[in-house]
Design a protein around this motif. Sequence first.
Motif, PDB file in Angstrom:
ATOM      1  N   VAL A 258      21.254  -8.335  -5.396  1.00 29.06           N
ATOM      2  CA  VAL A 258      21.904  -7.590  -4.356  1.00 29.06           C
ATOM      3  C   VAL A 258      23.442  -7.738  -4.694  1.00 29.06           C
ATOM      4  CG1 VAL A 258      20.184  -7.820  -2.617  1.00 29.06           C
ATOM      5  CG2 VAL A 258      21.944  -9.569  -2.630  1.00 29.06           C
ATOM      6  N   ARG A 259      23.984  -6.757  -4.394  1.00 33.72           N
ATOM      7  CA  ARG A 259      25.580  -6.795  -4.668  1.00 33.72           C
ATOM      8  C   ARG A 259      26.178  -7.023  -3.122  1.00 33.72           C
ATOM      9  NH1 ARG A 259      28.308  -4.227  -8.507  1.00 33.72           N
ATOM     10  NH2 ARG A 259      29.955  -4.753  -7.542  1.00 33.72           N
ATOM     11  N   ALA A 260      25.563  -6.651  -1.836  1.00 32.62           N
ATOM     12  CA  ALA A 260      26.022  -6.904  -0.571  1.00 32.62           C
ATOM     13  C   ALA A 260      25.014  -7.164   0.484  1.00 32.62           C
ATOM     14  CB  ALA A 260      26.730  -5.612  -0.162  1.00 32.62           C
ATOM     15  N   CYS A 261      25.149  -7.614   1.539  1.00 31.25           N
ATOM     16  CA  CYS A 261      24.173  -7.945   2.483  1.00 31.25           C
ATOM     17  C   CYS A 261      24.832  -7.250   4.061  1.00 31.25           C
ATOM     18  CB  CYS A 261      24.165  -9.407   2.738  1.00 31.25           C
ATOM     19  SG  CYS A 261      22.777  -9.965   3.937  1.00 31.25           S
ATOM     20  N   VAL A 262      24.075  -6.433   4.546  1.00 28.72           N
ATOM     21  CA  VAL A 262      24.262  -5.738   5.938  1.00 28.72           C
ATOM     22  C   VAL A 262      23.638  -6.567   6.966  1.00 28.72           C
ATOM     23  CG1 VAL A 262      24.515  -3.829   7.304  1.00 28.72           C
ATOM     24  CG2 VAL A 262      24.926  -3.672   4.922  1.00 28.72           C
ATOM     25  N   LEU A 263      24.163  -7.269   7.795  1.00 28.18           N
ATOM     26  CA  LEU A 263      23.367  -7.987   9.070  1.00 28.18           C
ATOM     27  C   LEU A 263      24.131  -7.978  10.498  1.00 28.18           C
ATOM     28  CD1 LEU A 263      22.792 -11.674   7.137  1.00 28.18           C
ATOM     29  CD2 LEU A 263      21.130  -9.522   7.391  1.00 28.18           C
ATOM     30  N   ALA A 264      23.336  -8.131  11.494  1.00 28.73           N
ATOM     31  CA  ALA A 264      23.644  -8.145  12.632  1.00 28.73           C
ATOM     32  C   ALA A 264      23.706  -9.647  13.079  1.00 28.73           C
ATOM     33  CB  ALA A 264      22.999  -7.322  13.676  1.00 28.73           C
ATOM     34  N   SER A 265      24.829 -10.262  13.871  1.00 27.06           N
ATOM     35  CA  SER A 265      24.686 -11.318  14.378  1.00 27.06           C
ATOM     36  C   SER A 265      24.309 -11.570  15.653  1.00 27.06           C
ATOM     37  CB  SER A 265      26.187 -11.990  14.490  1.00 27.06           C
ATOM     38  OG  SER A 265      27.144 -11.291  15.079  1.00 27.06           O
ATOM     39  N   SER A 266      24.513 -10.469  16.516  1.00 26.84           N
ATOM     40  CA  SER A 266      24.123 -10.391  17.975  1.00 26.84           C
ATOM     41  C   SER A 266      23.297  -9.353  18.357  1.00 26.84           C
ATOM     42  CB  SER A 266      25.129 -10.523  18.941  1.00 26.84           C
ATOM     43  OG  SER A 266      26.075 -11.657  18.332  1.00 26.84           O
ATOM     44  N   PHE A 267      22.242  -9.411  18.853  1.00 31.41           N
ATOM     45  CA  PHE A 267      21.286  -8.102  19.540  1.00 31.41           C
ATOM     46  C   PHE A 267      21.112  -7.294  18.826  1.00 31.41           C
ATOM     47  CE2 PHE A 267      24.819  -9.923  23.042  1.00 31.41           C
ATOM     48  CZ  PHE A 267      24.090 -11.089  23.123  1.00 31.41           C
ATOM     49  N   GLN A 268      20.347  -7.440  17.657  1.00 30.29           N
ATOM     50  CA  GLN A 268      20.257  -6.637  16.595  1.00 30.29           C
ATOM     51  C   GLN A 268      19.641  -5.377  17.035  1.00 30.29           C
ATOM     52  OE1 GLN A 268      16.959  -5.960  15.004  1.00 30.29           O
ATOM     53  NE2 GLN A 268      17.525  -5.547  12.847  1.00 30.29           N
ATOM     54  N   ASN A 269      19.523  -4.230  16.564  1.00 34.11           N
ATOM     55  CA  ASN A 269      18.993  -2.818  16.784  1.00 34.11           C
ATOM     56  C   ASN A 269      18.074  -2.963  15.444  1.00 34.11           C
ATOM     57  OD1 ASN A 269      17.902  -0.521  17.348  1.00 34.11           O
ATOM     58  ND2 ASN A 269      19.921   0.296  17.036  1.00 34.11           N
ATOM     59  N   PRO A 270      16.501  -2.741  15.803  1.00 30.19           N
ATOM     60  CA  PRO A 270      15.819  -2.706  17.084  1.00 30.19           C
ATOM     61  C   PRO A 270      15.435  -4.066  17.776  1.00 30.19           C
ATOM     62  CG  PRO A 270      14.457  -2.346  15.259  1.00 30.19           C
ATOM     63  CD  PRO A 270      15.617  -2.723  14.746  1.00 30.19           C
ATOM     64  N   LEU A 271      15.393  -5.000  16.803  1.00 27.40           N
ATOM     65  CA  LEU A 271      14.715  -6.418  17.288  1.00 27.40           C
ATOM     66  C   LEU A 271      15.602  -7.131  18.570  1.00 27.40           C
ATOM     67  CD1 LEU A 271      13.450  -7.816  14.051  1.00 27.40           C
ATOM     68  CD2 LEU A 271      12.222  -6.678  15.616  1.00 27.40           C
ATOM     69  N   ILE A 295      28.495  -7.710   5.221  1.00 32.43           N
ATOM     70  CA  ILE A 295      29.176  -6.643   6.084  1.00 32.43           C
ATOM     71  C   ILE A 295      28.210  -6.614   7.440  1.00 32.43           C
ATOM     72  CG2 ILE A 295      29.040  -4.045   6.397  1.00 32.43           C
ATOM     73  CD1 ILE A 295      28.650  -3.729   3.250  1.00 32.43           C
ATOM     74  N   GLU A 296      29.097  -7.011   8.515  1.00 31.72           N
ATOM     75  CA  GLU A 296      28.489  -7.618   9.827  1.00 31.72           C
ATOM     76  C   GLU A 296      28.613  -6.200  10.925  1.00 31.72           C
ATOM     77  OE1 GLU A 296      29.225 -10.842  13.401  1.00 31.72           O
ATOM     78  OE2 GLU A 296      30.677 -10.452  11.857  1.00 31.72           O
ATOM     79  N   ASP A 297      27.626  -5.821  11.540  1.00 32.36           N
ATOM     80  CA  ASP A 297      27.397  -4.762  12.269  1.00 32.36           C
ATOM     81  C   ASP A 297      27.373  -5.514  13.669  1.00 32.36           C
ATOM     82  OD1 ASP A 297      26.645  -2.963  14.122  1.00 32.36           O
ATOM     83  OD2 ASP A 297      25.017  -2.164  13.121  1.00 32.36           O
ATOM     84  N   ASP A 298      28.335  -5.520  14.532  1.00 31.60           N
ATOM     85  CA  ASP A 298      28.418  -5.931  15.906  1.00 31.60           C
ATOM     86  C   ASP A 298      28.735  -5.115  16.890  1.00 31.60           C
ATOM     87  OD1 ASP A 298      28.380  -8.510  17.520  1.00 31.60           O
ATOM     88  OD2 ASP A 298      30.571  -8.497  17.485  1.00 31.60           O
ATOM     89  N   GLU A 307      26.456 -15.872  29.927  1.00 31.28           N
ATOM     90  CA  GLU A 307      28.000 -16.159  30.343  1.00 31.28           C
ATOM     91  C   GLU A 307      28.936 -15.777  29.341  1.00 31.28           C
ATOM     92  OE1 GLU A 307      28.814 -19.747  32.535  1.00 31.28           O
ATOM     93  OE2 GLU A 307      26.786 -19.836  33.594  1.00 31.28           O
ATOM     94  N   GLU A 308      28.691 -16.083  27.841  1.00 32.00           N
ATOM     95  CA  GLU A 308      29.491 -16.012  26.942  1.00 32.00           C
ATOM     96  C   GLU A 308      28.816 -15.122  26.025  1.00 32.00           C
ATOM     97  OE1 GLU A 308      30.287 -19.776  25.285  1.00 32.00           O
ATOM     98  OE2 GLU A 308      31.324 -20.627  27.202  1.00 32.00           O
ATOM     99  N   ARG A 309      30.017 -14.298  25.249  1.00 30.64           N
ATOM    100  CA  ARG A 309      29.707 -13.435  24.270  1.00 30.64           C
ATOM    101  C   ARG A 309      29.337 -14.284  22.743  1.00 30.64           C
ATOM    102  NH1 ARG A 309      31.148 -10.579  19.700  1.00 30.64           N
ATOM    103  NH2 ARG A 309      31.447  -8.413  20.209  1.00 30.64           N
ATOM    104  N   PRO A 310      28.200 -14.005  22.364  1.00 29.78           N
ATOM    105  CA  PRO A 310      28.064 -14.814  20.948  1.00 29.78           C
ATOM    106  C   PRO A 310      29.167 -14.505  20.201  1.00 29.78           C
ATOM    107  CG  PRO A 310      26.179 -13.453  21.828  1.00 29.78           C
ATOM    108  CD  PRO A 310      27.238 -12.815  22.618  1.00 29.78           C
ATOM    109  N   ILE A 311      29.504 -15.495  19.221  1.00 31.14           N
ATOM    110  CA  ILE A 311      30.148 -15.668  18.328  1.00 31.14           C
ATOM    111  C   ILE A 311      29.850 -14.731  16.780  1.00 31.14           C
ATOM    112  CG2 ILE A 311      31.755 -17.047  16.688  1.00 31.14           C
ATOM    113  CD1 ILE A 311      31.312 -19.359  18.811  1.00 31.14           C
ATOM    114  N   PRO A 312      30.638 -13.921  16.497  1.00 31.45           N
ATOM    115  CA  PRO A 312      30.164 -13.093  15.229  1.00 31.45           C
ATOM    116  C   PRO A 312      30.337 -13.946  13.740  1.00 31.45           C
ATOM    117  CG  PRO A 312      32.318 -12.336  15.861  1.00 31.45           C
ATOM    118  CD  PRO A 312      31.822 -13.417  17.272  1.00 31.45           C
TER     119      PRO A 312
END
Length: 487
Positions: A258-271, A295-298, A307-312
Amino acid sequence: MTLETHSAGGADPQPATRFRYEELADFIAGLVESGTLPAGSRAPSLREISAQHRTSLSTAVQAYRLLEDRGVLEVRPQSGYYVARIPPALPLPAPTRPPLRPTKVAVSNLMLQLLENASNEAYVPLGCAIPSARILASSKLDRILARTARVKGAQLNTYSPPRGELSLRMEIARRAMRFGQALSPDAIAITCGCTEALALALDAVTEPGDAVAIESPTYFGLLQVLRMRGLRVVELPTDAGTGVVIDSLRDVLAAGQVRACVLASSFQNPLGFTMPIENRREVLRLLAKHRVPLIEDDVYGDIHFGEERPIPFSALDRHDNTIYCGSFSKTLAPGYRIGWIVPGRHMARVLESKFASTLATPVLTQAALADFLSNGDYDRHLRRLQREFADTLEHMSRVIEQAFPPGTRITRPAGNFVLWLELPKALDTRALFAQALKKGVCFAPGVVFSASGRYAHCMRLSGGYGWDARIEKGLRTLGALAAKAVS
């Protein structure tokens, strides 16, 4: 009050006298057990309960702290005490196991049907992940927009600077400081929503024919962006509780696929998962080692129930290897189409692509949004939004437990407003989708979340419209159709 002493002379010991705060705690616990105070509801305030029961405020505080220790109540900052939510009885979906090989993106024609029907008010809106206007309650933002147009309309009727309006970029940078990310406003570029941000990020680091690693299942809009750019994907095995399986990512990177990676750190859609912080650090280490940008989708990060927002990822990255993408579309103003990107060393390429595609993001909406963010209205709005979506997912989960067939599995997100259901494998949600539309219910079939047509026995349900009798009836109708399909 002291404990009563036992009588002498060998008589049976008398029960100890109970403290007043313990009696008060038992009274509140009884209201919870009877359903008078349902899960997620607000408990009487400390002043209310002390006045009603003629106790001191300190006694009420002791009672509530005891109930908090027992897990009966939970405290929410600046909001008060609430009845703790009981986790759903249904298990989490099983970890996904897609093949670890690059593949072309095949977008299901159901995606277009879903998008067309999701905005049709004739259907119960369980399809697209768009918050309703009632929940967003953006009247104050609309008033600010009208005032900005009235006062500065002529001045703002122009193209914005390449990076977007400075006032908005300053507010975004200020908010990033809350989760430990020190950003200069010049490090940020405003985009037409998060979808454009993701597209610009991909343009900056890939060429047609390259392969990109993604979660599986993933947001169907990302699949469309990847397909239109002629990119192939490697779908990574993904756990509904913790995110991508680290060992699988390690193998893919070691193979140079792969040349890049696209991930969500918090509350990913759809899981809906939030990746543990140690996993995030390991992902960043692996990607930096193999020089593969992340590439981060936040887009859902602000809709947290804790209480706290997750750290990206971007706030943890020490290698300048993350391109951060965010948006206000899920929290405030989907129609404004305002997102942003923090591309790091790829800024010049991003601005070049932005100029060639949309040239600029509308100035007036940027200025109005900057004003809204600067006066604290957004934070108050978010607290209300978080409570509403948490309550909605709680109600939806309970009905799903009752109405859907045995063997159903469900996610338990700690943020966002969508649920992913894994149903018995005999069920095909593509056929169920057509049946549900005839019954006036729209949902998102699982196949639209995969590049290779996987997850036909799964579905995503949106809680973006909140909870009411119509949503409940739609869920029960859908559950009955699913139960009939597997009987």
